[in-house]
Write a protein that holds these residues in place. Structure first.
Motif, PDB file in Angstrom:
ATOM      1  N   SER A  49       0.807  -1.220   0.000  1.00 33.86           N
ATOM      2  CA  SER A  49       0.000   0.000   0.000  1.00 33.86           C
ATOM      3  C   SER A  49       0.844   1.277   0.000  1.00 33.86           C
ATOM      4  CB  SER A  49      -0.926   0.020   1.215  1.00 33.86           C
ATOM      5  OG  SER A  49      -0.166   0.114   2.417  1.00 33.86           O
ATOM      6  N   TYR A  50       2.124   1.163   0.332  1.00 35.74           N
ATOM      7  CA  TYR A  50       3.008   2.323   0.481  1.00 35.74           C
ATOM      8  C   TYR A  50       2.464   3.279   1.549  1.00 35.74           C
ATOM      9  CZ  TYR A  50       5.306   0.507  -3.627  1.00 35.74           C
ATOM     10  OH  TYR A  50       5.954  -0.311  -4.504  1.00 35.74           O
ATOM     11  N   LYS A  51       1.818   2.719   2.549  1.00 37.31           N
ATOM     12  CA  LYS A  51       1.286   3.498   3.668  1.00 37.31           C
ATOM     13  C   LYS A  51       2.396   3.700   4.698  1.00 37.31           C
ATOM     14  CE  LYS A  51      -1.893   3.210   7.532  1.00 37.31           C
ATOM     15  NZ  LYS A  51      -2.733   2.295   8.304  1.00 37.31           N
ATOM     16  N   TRP A  52       2.639   4.968   5.048  1.00 34.09           N
ATOM     17  CA  TRP A  52       3.642   5.289   6.064  1.00 34.09           C
ATOM     18  C   TRP A  52       2.993   5.138   7.437  1.00 34.09           C
ATOM     19  CZ3 TRP A  52       8.637   5.536   5.088  1.00 34.09           C
ATOM     20  CH2 TRP A  52       9.022   5.678   3.750  1.00 34.09           C
ATOM     21  N   ILE A  53       3.507   4.230   8.215  1.00 36.45           N
ATOM     22  CA  ILE A  53       2.981   3.956   9.546  1.00 36.45           C
ATOM     23  C   ILE A  53       3.445   5.027  10.515  1.00 36.45           C
ATOM     24  CG2 ILE A  53       2.983   2.276  11.433  1.00 36.45           C
ATOM     25  CD1 ILE A  53       3.340   0.137   9.142  1.00 36.45           C
ATOM     26  N   PHE A  54       4.709   5.415  10.391  1.00 37.56           N
ATOM     27  CA  PHE A  54       5.215   6.565  11.145  1.00 37.56           C
ATOM     28  C   PHE A  54       6.465   7.093  10.445  1.00 37.56           C
ATOM     29  CE2 PHE A  54       7.219   2.914  13.262  1.00 37.56           C
ATOM     30  CZ  PHE A  54       8.552   3.269  13.244  1.00 37.56           C
ATOM     31  N   ALA A  55       6.781   8.346  10.716  1.00 35.55           N
ATOM     32  CA  ALA A  55       7.989   8.988  10.195  1.00 35.55           C
ATOM     33  C   ALA A  55       8.385  10.072  11.183  1.00 35.55           C
ATOM     34  CB  ALA A  55       7.752   9.570   8.814  1.00 35.55           C
ATOM     35  N   GLU A  56       9.504   9.865  11.853  1.00 36.16           N
ATOM     36  CA  GLU A  56       9.981  10.811  12.860  1.00 36.16           C
ATOM     37  C   GLU A  56      11.421  11.203  12.561  1.00 36.16           C
ATOM     38  OE1 GLU A  56       9.490   8.601  16.453  1.00 36.16           O
ATOM     39  OE2 GLU A  56       7.311   8.589  16.282  1.00 36.16           O
ATOM     40  N   GLY A  57      11.658  12.504  12.358  1.00 39.53           N
ATOM     41  CA  GLY A  57      13.006  13.007  12.159  1.00 39.53           C
ATOM     42  C   GLY A  57      13.414  13.173  10.709  1.00 39.53           C
ATOM     43  N   TYR A  58      12.716  12.531   9.798  1.00 36.78           N
ATOM     44  CA  TYR A  58      13.021  12.674   8.374  1.00 36.78           C
ATOM     45  C   TYR A  58      12.158  13.782   7.778  1.00 36.78           C
ATOM     46  CZ  TYR A  58      15.610   8.256   8.392  1.00 36.78           C
ATOM     47  OH  TYR A  58      16.524   7.266   8.635  1.00 36.78           O
ATOM     48  N   SER A  59      12.736  14.524   6.836  1.00 36.23           N
ATOM     49  CA  SER A  59      12.000  15.591   6.168  1.00 36.23           C
ATOM     50  C   SER A  59      11.022  15.002   5.145  1.00 36.23           C
ATOM     51  CB  SER A  59      12.975  16.533   5.444  1.00 36.23           C
ATOM     52  OG  SER A  59      13.579  15.859   4.348  1.00 36.23           O
ATOM     53  N   ASP A  60      10.073  15.809   4.700  1.00 35.51           N
ATOM     54  CA  ASP A  60       9.137  15.379   3.656  1.00 35.51           C
ATOM     55  C   ASP A  60       9.890  14.989   2.381  1.00 35.51           C
ATOM     56  OD1 ASP A  60       7.003  15.846   5.355  1.00 35.51           O
ATOM     57  OD2 ASP A  60       6.512  17.800   4.474  1.00 35.51           O
ATOM     58  N   ARG A  61      10.948  15.713   2.089  1.00 36.44           N
ATOM     59  CA  ARG A  61      11.761  15.422   0.908  1.00 36.44           C
ATOM     60  C   ARG A  61      12.426  14.048   1.032  1.00 36.44           C
ATOM     61  NH1 ARG A  61      17.255  18.278  -0.864  1.00 36.44           N
ATOM     62  NH2 ARG A  61      17.381  17.472  -2.961  1.00 36.44           N
ATOM     63  N   GLU A  62      12.953  13.749   2.232  1.00 35.68           N
ATOM     64  CA  GLU A  62      13.581  12.450   2.447  1.00 35.68           C
ATOM     65  C   GLU A  62      12.553  11.312   2.333  1.00 35.68           C
ATOM     66  OE1 GLU A  62      17.304  13.212   5.424  1.00 35.68           O
ATOM     67  OE2 GLU A  62      15.292  13.673   6.219  1.00 35.68           O
ATOM     68  N   ILE A  63      11.369  11.516   2.902  1.00 34.42           N
ATOM     69  CA  ILE A  63      10.315  10.507   2.815  1.00 34.42           C
ATOM     70  C   ILE A  63       9.917  10.275   1.351  1.00 34.42           C
ATOM     71  CG2 ILE A  63       7.906   9.983   3.399  1.00 34.42           C
ATOM     72  CD1 ILE A  63       9.885   9.536   5.729  1.00 34.42           C
ATOM     73  N   ALA A  64       9.836  11.344   0.576  1.00 37.04           N
ATOM     74  CA  ALA A  64       9.514  11.215  -0.849  1.00 37.04           C
ATOM     75  C   ALA A  64      10.603  10.413  -1.572  1.00 37.04           C
ATOM     76  CB  ALA A  64       9.341  12.589  -1.484  1.00 37.04           C
ATOM     77  N   MET A  65      11.864  10.646  -1.215  1.00 34.58           N
ATOM     78  CA  MET A  65      12.964   9.893  -1.813  1.00 34.58           C
ATOM     79  C   MET A  65      12.871   8.420  -1.416  1.00 34.58           C
ATOM     80  SD  MET A  65      16.995   9.371  -1.309  1.00 34.58           S
ATOM     81  CE  MET A  65      16.650   9.090   0.365  1.00 34.58           C
ATOM     82  N   PHE A  66      12.538   8.147  -0.152  1.00 31.70           N
ATOM     83  CA  PHE A  66      12.372   6.760   0.290  1.00 31.70           C
ATOM     84  C   PHE A  66      11.240   6.083  -0.477  1.00 31.70           C
ATOM     85  CE2 PHE A  66      13.933   7.945   4.826  1.00 31.70           C
ATOM     86  CZ  PHE A  66      15.252   7.965   4.391  1.00 31.70           C
ATOM     87  N   GLU A  67      10.179   6.819  -0.715  1.00 27.13           N
ATOM     88  CA  GLU A  67       9.048   6.238  -1.439  1.00 27.13           C
ATOM     89  C   GLU A  67       9.446   5.881  -2.870  1.00 27.13           C
ATOM     90  OE1 GLU A  67       4.314   6.908  -1.972  1.00 27.13           O
ATOM     91  OE2 GLU A  67       5.342   7.664  -0.202  1.00 27.13           O
ATOM     92  N   GLN A  68      10.226   6.735  -3.512  1.00 26.22           N
ATOM     93  CA  GLN A  68      10.739   6.418  -4.857  1.00 26.22           C
ATOM     94  C   GLN A  68      11.603   5.166  -4.807  1.00 26.22           C
ATOM     95  OE1 GLN A  68      12.668  10.174  -6.046  1.00 26.22           O
ATOM     96  NE2 GLN A  68      11.420  10.017  -7.901  1.00 26.22           N
TER      97      GLN A  68
END
Length: 89
Positions: A49-68
């Motif tokens: 699902s690519y559902k983020w359960i949690f994200a703490e300390g990473y920027s939105d840009r970093e999360i977008a890169m992780f998703e890619q």
């Protein structure tokens, strides 16, 4: 059980779970963790699902890169999750 997948240049370690069968859907949890001066930055995403359960300390840009990265590597993450992790000689 979590299996190592890769480490990024910023020391973020990526690990993944085994296959989790839930309601007929094969899922894999992918964790991202980076050491900081006060602990760790952490994030967890659930495939497929690519559902983020949690994200703490990473920027939105970093999360977008992780998703890619996840979209490009999902097939490998599933393969390794089914076989008990990356087999390193």
């Amino acid at each position: 059980m979590m299996y190592p997948y890769m480490e990024l240049a910023d020391e973020t370690e990526i690990v993944h779970s085994h296959i989790i069968n839930e309601d007929g859907i094969k899922k894999v949890l992918v964790n991202f963790e980076r050491p900081t001066d006060t602990g760790f930055d952490s994030a967890r995403c659930e495939l497929p699902s690519y559902k983020w359960i949690f994200a703490e300390g990473y920027s939105d840009r970093e999360i977008a890169m992780f998703e890619q990265l996840l979209h490009s590597n999902a097939h490998l993450l599933y393969k390794y999750a089914e076989s008990g992790g990356v087999q390193i000689a």
